[in-house]
Design an enzyme around this catalytic site. Structure first.
Site, PDB file in Angstrom:
ATOM      1  N   TYR A  33       0.649  -1.121  -0.028  1.00 35.52           N
ATOM      2  CA  TYR A  33      -0.103   0.061   0.018  1.00 35.52           C
ATOM      3  C   TYR A  33       0.887   1.341   0.133  1.00 35.52           C
ATOM      4  O   TYR A  33       1.930   1.123   0.175  1.00 35.52           O
ATOM      5  CB  TYR A  33      -0.820   0.120   1.291  1.00 35.52           C
ATOM      6  CG  TYR A  33      -0.335   0.174   2.553  1.00 35.52           C
ATOM      7  CD1 TYR A  33       0.503  -0.700   3.315  1.00 35.52           C
ATOM      8  CD2 TYR A  33      -0.301   1.305   3.119  1.00 35.52           C
ATOM      9  CE1 TYR A  33       1.141  -0.447   4.449  1.00 35.52           C
ATOM     10  CE2 TYR A  33       0.168   1.711   4.508  1.00 35.52           C
ATOM     11  CZ  TYR A  33       0.663   0.726   5.034  1.00 35.52           C
ATOM     12  OH  TYR A  33       1.593   0.909   6.235  1.00 35.52           O
ATOM     13  N   ARG A  52       7.915   3.857  -4.980  1.00 29.47           N
ATOM     14  CA  ARG A  52       8.052   3.099  -3.770  1.00 29.47           C
ATOM     15  C   ARG A  52       7.117   2.047  -4.008  1.00 29.47           C
ATOM     16  O   ARG A  52       7.547   0.779  -3.655  1.00 29.47           O
ATOM     17  CB  ARG A  52       8.125   3.783  -2.656  1.00 29.47           C
ATOM     18  CG  ARG A  52       8.301   2.707  -1.265  1.00 29.47           C
ATOM     19  CD  ARG A  52       8.201   3.640   0.086  1.00 29.47           C
ATOM     20  NE  ARG A  52       6.902   4.030   0.372  1.00 29.47           N
ATOM     21  CZ  ARG A  52       6.733   4.937   1.239  1.00 29.47           C
ATOM     22  NH1 ARG A  52       7.530   5.189   2.339  1.00 29.47           N
ATOM     23  NH2 ARG A  52       5.396   5.119   1.630  1.00 29.47           N
ATOM     24  N   ARG A 100      -7.845 -20.352  -1.548  1.00 29.80           N
ATOM     25  CA  ARG A 100      -6.684 -20.167  -0.507  1.00 29.80           C
ATOM     26  C   ARG A 100      -5.700 -21.165  -0.567  1.00 29.80           C
ATOM     27  O   ARG A 100      -6.013 -22.538  -0.326  1.00 29.80           O
ATOM     28  CB  ARG A 100      -7.654 -20.214   0.850  1.00 29.80           C
ATOM     29  CG  ARG A 100      -6.505 -19.772   1.960  1.00 29.80           C
ATOM     30  CD  ARG A 100      -7.034 -19.666   3.354  1.00 29.80           C
ATOM     31  NE  ARG A 100      -6.065 -19.280   4.302  1.00 29.80           N
ATOM     32  CZ  ARG A 100      -5.134 -20.038   5.133  1.00 29.80           C
ATOM     33  NH1 ARG A 100      -5.090 -21.321   4.639  1.00 29.80           N
ATOM     34  NH2 ARG A 100      -4.327 -19.547   5.742  1.00 29.80           N
ATOM     35  N   LYS A 149       6.772  -2.059   1.904  1.00 28.56           N
ATOM     36  CA  LYS A 149       5.429  -1.287   2.507  1.00 28.56           C
ATOM     37  C   LYS A 149       4.060  -2.474   2.247  1.00 28.56           C
ATOM     38  O   LYS A 149       3.226  -2.263   1.513  1.00 28.56           O
ATOM     39  CB  LYS A 149       5.192   0.048   1.862  1.00 28.56           C
ATOM     40  CG  LYS A 149       4.478   0.780   2.875  1.00 28.56           C
ATOM     41  CD  LYS A 149       4.437   2.379   2.422  1.00 28.56           C
ATOM     42  CE  LYS A 149       3.330   3.165   3.139  1.00 28.56           C
ATOM     43  NZ  LYS A 149       3.410   2.976   4.415  1.00 28.56           N
ATOM     44  N   GLU A 182      12.084   2.557  13.988  1.00 28.96           N
ATOM     45  CA  GLU A 182      11.430   3.453  13.626  1.00 28.96           C
ATOM     46  C   GLU A 182       9.965   3.461  14.449  1.00 28.96           C
ATOM     47  O   GLU A 182      10.072   2.574  15.259  1.00 28.96           O
ATOM     48  CB  GLU A 182      11.141   3.348  11.932  1.00 28.96           C
ATOM     49  CG  GLU A 182      10.273   1.882  11.679  1.00 28.96           C
ATOM     50  CD  GLU A 182      10.086   1.781  10.451  1.00 28.96           C
ATOM     51  OE1 GLU A 182      10.036   2.538   9.432  1.00 28.96           O
ATOM     52  OE2 GLU A 182      10.035   0.325   9.855  1.00 28.96           O
ATOM     53  N   LEU A 207      11.483   1.086   6.996  1.00 25.47           N
ATOM     54  CA  LEU A 207      10.706   1.731   5.615  1.00 25.47           C
ATOM     55  C   LEU A 207      11.584   2.980   5.284  1.00 25.47           C
ATOM     56  O   LEU A 207      11.613   3.834   6.047  1.00 25.47           O
ATOM     57  CB  LEU A 207       9.295   1.908   5.685  1.00 25.47           C
ATOM     58  CG  LEU A 207       8.720   2.202   4.570  1.00 25.47           C
ATOM     59  CD1 LEU A 207       8.492   1.323   3.624  1.00 25.47           C
ATOM     60  CD2 LEU A 207       7.352   2.854   4.786  1.00 25.47           C
TER      61      LEU A 207
HETATM   62  N1  PMP Z   1       7.610   3.754   8.791  1.00 22.45           N
HETATM   63  C1  PMP Z   1       6.485   3.002   8.828  1.00 22.45           C
HETATM   64  C2  PMP Z   1       6.428   1.750   9.522  1.00 22.45           C
HETATM   65  C3  PMP Z   1       5.158   3.530   8.339  1.00 22.45           C
HETATM   66  O1  PMP Z   1       4.016   2.897   8.258  1.00 22.45           O
HETATM   67  C4  PMP Z   1       5.477   4.922   7.554  1.00 22.45           C
HETATM   68  C5  PMP Z   1       4.270   5.411   7.056  1.00 22.45           C
HETATM   69  N2  PMP Z   1       3.578   4.900   5.823  1.00 22.45           N
HETATM   70  C6  PMP Z   1       6.617   5.684   7.512  1.00 22.45           C
HETATM   71  C7  PMP Z   1       7.711   4.852   8.031  1.00 22.45           C
HETATM   72  C8  PMP Z   1       6.784   6.853   6.930  1.00 22.45           C
HETATM   73  O2  PMP Z   1       6.715   6.957   5.381  1.00 22.45           O
HETATM   74  P1  PMP Z   1       6.040   8.034   4.736  1.00 22.45           P
HETATM   75  O3  PMP Z   1       6.850   9.093   4.898  1.00 22.45           O
HETATM   76  O4  PMP Z   1       6.370   7.518   3.348  1.00 22.45           O
HETATM   77  O5  PMP Z   1       4.525   8.243   4.992  1.00 22.45           O
END
Ligand code: PMP
Length: 287
Positions: A33, A52, A100, A149, A182, A207
């Site tokens: 997503y 991305r 499935r 993601k 993070e 991410l």
């Molecule tokens: N890390 C994680 C785990 C996230 O879910 C997000 C938000 N999508 C981010 C970092 C920040 O990413 P972005 O700046 O692309 O929203």
């Protein structure tokens, strides 16, 4: 004004929008997503987000559901049909619908595409940035491909729920060495006593946030130095400033970590200046 969602080629009433019970996103979280901010009628950093998305899809060998040229048009249309001037647009692609079975479905199975948009109140975000947010720390318990993601977000759900129960707005994952990776839905930053931004390198364990990437451009413009290195919870608690970044929060000041105030317990000036300059620097696509 009814909300509209895009589901596999059709614009439908949000309340009636649905996917099949054997969609692999529903059964296996076999999907990816993106979330883009919509600000002042523009989709913010859309090319970077779709770049991305392309990477996430290719890492998981999921085909594009529509051509790469068409997706921006669908995003715009969903934003437009929902009259979103400030808010977000959400894109989700899964490996599609199949009986499935863990292994990939037959070649030619069509990936599912859902796009939704919703309004947000910019005044609420401004107020939150003036107050700052609180974070708690939780042990890192995610797989080592969080650079993708994926919609598989159960550790993030549990961490953010724990934060909420502690009257905090975000949870920071902390690795086995005591280093912050993070947030549950954001990247993590601190500002040192010398005014240098510190954030974890994006090769592994996090991410690569699009907001994080654009904040590098903002920092360059403002002449703020960035060090890409790991930092510990101890260093963060003693830092001059701390903040999170994501598409929906931009740079959001942290005023407390695990109940201990960061500096004087008020939002930091470096964070607020990055936040202030962000929109001008980001790429803006008219919705
Ligand atoms: N890390 C994680 C785990 C996230 O879910 C997000 C938000 N999508 C981010 C970092 C920040 O990413 P972005 O700046 O692309 O929203």
């Amino acid at each position: 004004m009814p909300r509209i969602a895009y589901v596999n080629g059709r614009y439908v009433a949000h309340a009636d929008a649905s996917v099949h019970i054997e969609d692999r996103g529903y059964q296996f979280a076999d999907g990816v997503y993106e979330v883009c901010e919509v600000a002042r009628g523009f989709i913010v950093d859309m090319p970077r987000h779709l770049g991305r998305l392309n990477r996430s899809l290719s890492e998981l060998s999921i085909d594009w559901p529509v051509t790469q040229a068409v997706l921006p048009l669908i995003l715009r249309e969903v934003v437009r049909r929902n009259h979103v001037v400030n808010g977000l647009v959400y894109v989700q692609v899964t490996r599609g619908v199949a009986s499935r079975d863990f292994v990939f479905p037959a070649p030619g199975t069509r990936p599912s595409l859902v796009v939704t948009a919703r309004k947000a109140d910019p005044a609420a975000a401004i107020k939150r940035a003036e107050t700052g947010i609180k974070v708690i720390t939780v042990p890192e318990n995610r797989w080592d491909r969080v650079d993708i993601k994926s919609t598989g977000l159960l550790p993030n759900v549990l961490a953010k729920q724990k934060a909420k129960e502690a009257d905090a707005q975000e949870a920071w994952f902390v690795d086995g060495d005591g280093m912050v990776t993070e947030g549950g839905s954001s990247n993590a930053w601190i500002v040192t006593g010398d005014g240098v931004l510190v954030t974890r390198p994006a090769e592994h364990g996090i991410l690569r946030g699009i907001t994080r990437t654009t904040l590098f451009d903002v920092a360059a413009k403002l002449g703020v130095k960035i060090e890409e290195r790991k930092f510990s919870v101890t260093e963060a608690k003693a830092a001059r400033e701390a903040f999170i970044s994501s598409a929906t929060t931009i740079a959001m000041p942290i005023v407390a970590i695990d109940g201990a105030p960061v500096a004087n317990g008020h939002p930091g000036s470096v964070t607020l200046s990055l936040r202030q300059a962000f929109f001008d620097v980001a790429e803006k696509s008219p919705a």
